[in-house]
Enzyme design. Structure first.
Site, PDB file in Angstrom:
ATOM      1  N   GLY A  79      -2.919   2.936   8.673  1.00  0.00           N
ATOM      2  CA  GLY A  79      -2.464   1.801   7.875  1.00  0.00           C
ATOM      3  C   GLY A  79      -3.493   0.685   7.828  1.00  0.00           C
ATOM      4  O   GLY A  79      -4.599   0.798   8.374  1.00  0.00           O
TER       5      GLY A  79
ATOM      6  N   THR B  36     -22.126  -4.931   6.366  1.00  0.00           N
ATOM      7  CA  THR B  36     -21.456  -4.011   7.285  1.00  0.00           C
ATOM      8  C   THR B  36     -21.793  -2.580   6.868  1.00  0.00           C
ATOM      9  O   THR B  36     -21.771  -2.232   5.687  1.00  0.00           O
ATOM     10  CB  THR B  36     -19.923  -4.246   7.300  1.00  0.00           C
ATOM     11  OG1 THR B  36     -19.429  -4.154   5.958  1.00  0.00           O
ATOM     12  CG2 THR B  36     -19.598  -5.628   7.857  1.00  0.00           C
TER      13      THR B  36
ATOM     14  N   GLY C  73     -23.183   0.141  12.210  1.00  0.00           N
ATOM     15  CA  GLY C  73     -23.161  -1.256  12.683  1.00  0.00           C
ATOM     16  C   GLY C  73     -23.286  -2.254  11.555  1.00  0.00           C
ATOM     17  O   GLY C  73     -22.676  -2.091  10.503  1.00  0.00           O
TER      18      GLY C  73
ATOM     19  N   GLY D  89     -13.133  -3.073   7.066  1.00  0.00           N
ATOM     20  CA  GLY D  89     -13.896  -4.264   6.683  1.00  0.00           C
ATOM     21  C   GLY D  89     -13.038  -5.517   6.812  1.00  0.00           C
ATOM     22  O   GLY D  89     -13.525  -6.584   7.198  1.00  0.00           O
ATOM     23  N   ASP D  90     -11.764  -5.395   6.504  1.00  0.00           N
ATOM     24  CA  ASP D  90     -10.860  -6.548   6.623  1.00  0.00           C
ATOM     25  C   ASP D  90     -10.713  -6.954   8.088  1.00  0.00           C
ATOM     26  O   ASP D  90     -10.686  -8.148   8.414  1.00  0.00           O
ATOM     27  CB  ASP D  90      -9.486  -6.211   6.034  1.00  0.00           C
ATOM     28  CG  ASP D  90      -9.581  -5.802   4.579  1.00  0.00           C
ATOM     29  OD1 ASP D  90     -10.511  -6.262   3.886  1.00  0.00           O
ATOM     30  OD2 ASP D  90      -8.737  -5.008   4.123  1.00  0.00           O
TER      31      ASP D  90
ATOM     32  N   ASN E 243      -4.615  -8.407   4.949  1.00  0.00           N
ATOM     33  CA  ASN E 243      -5.172  -7.698   6.116  1.00  0.00           C
ATOM     34  C   ASN E 243      -6.079  -8.634   6.915  1.00  0.00           C
ATOM     35  O   ASN E 243      -6.041  -8.657   8.156  1.00  0.00           O
ATOM     36  CB  ASN E 243      -6.004  -6.485   5.669  1.00  0.00           C
ATOM     37  CG  ASN E 243      -5.180  -5.446   4.933  1.00  0.00           C
ATOM     38  OD1 ASN E 243      -3.957  -5.418   5.040  1.00  0.00           O
ATOM     39  ND2 ASN E 243      -5.848  -4.583   4.176  1.00  0.00           N
TER      40      ASN E 243
ATOM     41  N   ALA F  32      -9.189  -1.190  15.093  1.00  0.00           N
ATOM     42  CA  ALA F  32      -8.310  -1.117  13.914  1.00  0.00           C
ATOM     43  C   ALA F  32      -8.363   0.266  13.268  1.00  0.00           C
ATOM     44  O   ALA F  32      -7.381   0.717  12.674  1.00  0.00           O
ATOM     45  CB  ALA F  32      -8.695  -2.196  12.902  1.00  0.00           C
TER      46      ALA F  32
ATOM     47  N   ASP G 271       0.843  -1.207   0.000  1.00  0.00           N
ATOM     48  CA  ASP G 271       0.000   0.000   0.000  1.00  0.00           C
ATOM     49  C   ASP G 271       0.875   1.254   0.000  1.00  0.00           C
ATOM     50  O   ASP G 271       1.774   1.398   0.837  1.00  0.00           O
ATOM     51  CB  ASP G 271      -0.893   0.023   1.249  1.00  0.00           C
ATOM     52  CG  ASP G 271      -2.025  -0.986   1.182  1.00  0.00           C
ATOM     53  OD1 ASP G 271      -2.209  -1.625   0.124  1.00  0.00           O
ATOM     54  OD2 ASP G 271      -2.742  -1.124   2.199  1.00  0.00           O
TER      55      ASP G 271
HETATM   56  O1  RIB Z   1      -9.332  -3.088   2.288  1.00  0.00           O
HETATM   57  C1  RIB Z   1      -8.186  -2.294   2.279  1.00  0.00           C
HETATM   58  C2  RIB Z   1      -7.211  -2.806   1.280  1.00  0.00           C
HETATM   59  O2  RIB Z   1      -7.779  -2.661  -0.011  1.00  0.00           O
HETATM   60  C3  RIB Z   1      -5.893  -2.067   1.210  1.00  0.00           C
HETATM   61  O3  RIB Z   1      -4.921  -2.579   2.086  1.00  0.00           O
HETATM   62  C4  RIB Z   1      -5.522  -2.163  -0.265  1.00  0.00           C
HETATM   63  O4  RIB Z   1      -4.380  -2.900  -0.506  1.00  0.00           O
HETATM   64  C5  RIB Z   1      -6.745  -2.767  -0.969  1.00  0.00           C
HETATM   65  O5  RIB Z   1      -6.597  -4.103  -1.235  1.00  0.00           O
END
Ligand code: RIB
Length: 314
Positions: A303, A227, A232, A265-266, A41, A298, A12
């Site tokens: 980042g 999400t 929420g 979201g990750d 992530n 998070a 990133d």
């Molecule tokens: O969801 C965030 C991610 O989306 C970032 O880290 C970027 O690399 C993209 O994949």
């Protein structure tokens, strides 16, 4: 192995700016780079949420790959990487504004070279998995194979259908026990896979009955968790779901001192799968409440992968 994540790694490149760039604008911003990619992530989040986790991906022979491998080692994440000697690792350009909102452009790089055959070669890993999690930053055939291997092995299968503009198919959705779109991804899936329409901006405020009915049309055999950021999440189950008497419900978000929403979201997906894999008999709503808390934390650091907190479910 509790969680197997199949997906993307990106290096990133991030600019923090006062506002997101408009067409034709040149802005000055503070720059940093770091590990990201939705797959990586989510894998780091699952690991830092306490689950034994493996991450299956494709990397180039470059600094990005070395960063992925260094961080995976430091976190105790099992990295199963196909190395593409002539293609760079995936990359992303990310702009983050003062409110922590972002715009992202990705370059697939080696992520596009992760094939179904690479996953078949890891069959043993899938046979041990409790939960298999995938997103849409790798080829659709590979995502399909990941979920099919997980299902054949008796694992729970979770598809985070992100990003919103990625290709998906009805067969792919049907392989997921749970899909986890955000409101933009949900609107895109509804437009793509049903005769219905709902604008992304209208999702959070739509009535529960309307959302549930849309979810049932979209994913009749499985559960949908939409999400909704600070609103929420909305949960919709099919008839075969038995851990809760409610067919649909909402859960609130956790308060957060937002610095950067990249990877929120990750964080939610990784933490949810980690909690589910560690305590499979527990009600899903408990795992989702934990995932919301995890995602809120998070967002309080800059980042993507590096912002994932060390926080396990109680
Ligand atoms: O969801 C965030 C991610 O989306 C970032 O880290 C970027 O690399 C993209 O994949």
């Amino acid at each position: 192995m509790q969680v197997v994540v199949v997906g993307s790694f990106n290096l990133d490149h991030v600019w923090q700016t006062d506002s997101l760039p408009a067409p034709g604008a040149t802005l000055a911003g503070r720059y940093h780079s770091g590990p990201g990619g939705k797959g990586f992530n989510q894998a780091i989040a699952a690991r830092r949420a306490g689950a034994e986790t493996a991450f299956v991906c494709a990397l180039g022979d470059d600094a990005g790959a070395r960063l992925a491998s260094h961080l995976a080692k430091a976190d105790g994440l099992q990295l199963v990487a196909h190395l593409s000697p002539h293609t760079p690792s995936g990359s992303a350009g990310i702009f983050v504004d003062q409110q922590g909102r972002n715009s992202i452009v990705i370059g697939a790089g080696a992520n596009a070279e992760l094939t179904p055959a690479h996953l078949v070669a890891q069959d043993t890993l899938f046979r041990l998995a409790k939960v298999v999690l995938a997103q849409l930053e790798t080829p659709i055939a590979t995502v399909h194979k990941a979920l099919a291997l997980g299902r054949a092995a008796g694992a729970r299968t979770v598809l985070n259908p992100a990003p919103a503009n990625a290709e998906s198919s009805a067969e792919l959705l049907a392989l997921a026990d749970v899909i986890t779109p955000n409101e933009t991804e949900f609107a895109a899936l509804i437009a793509r896979h049903t005769a219905l329409q709902i604008p992304a901006e209208a999702v959070a405020d739509a009535s529960d009955a309307v959302l549930h009915s849309h979810c049932r049309t979209l994913h009749p055999g499985g559960s949908v968790i939409i999400t909704l950021g600070s609103a929420g999440c909305f949960v919709s189950h099919g008839e075969n779901w038995h851990d809760d008497t409610r067919s649909h419900y909402r859960l609130p978000a956790c308060p957060s001192e937002v610095v950067d929403t990249t990877g929120a979201g990750d964080a939610f997906n990784g933490a949810f799968c980690a909690a589910w894999a560690q305590q499979p008999a527990r009600a899903l709503a408990k795992h989702l409440t934990f995932a919301s808390r995890y995602a809120a934390r998070a967002c309080e650091a800059e980042g993507a992968a590096l912002a994932m907190p060390q926080l396990a479910p109680a």
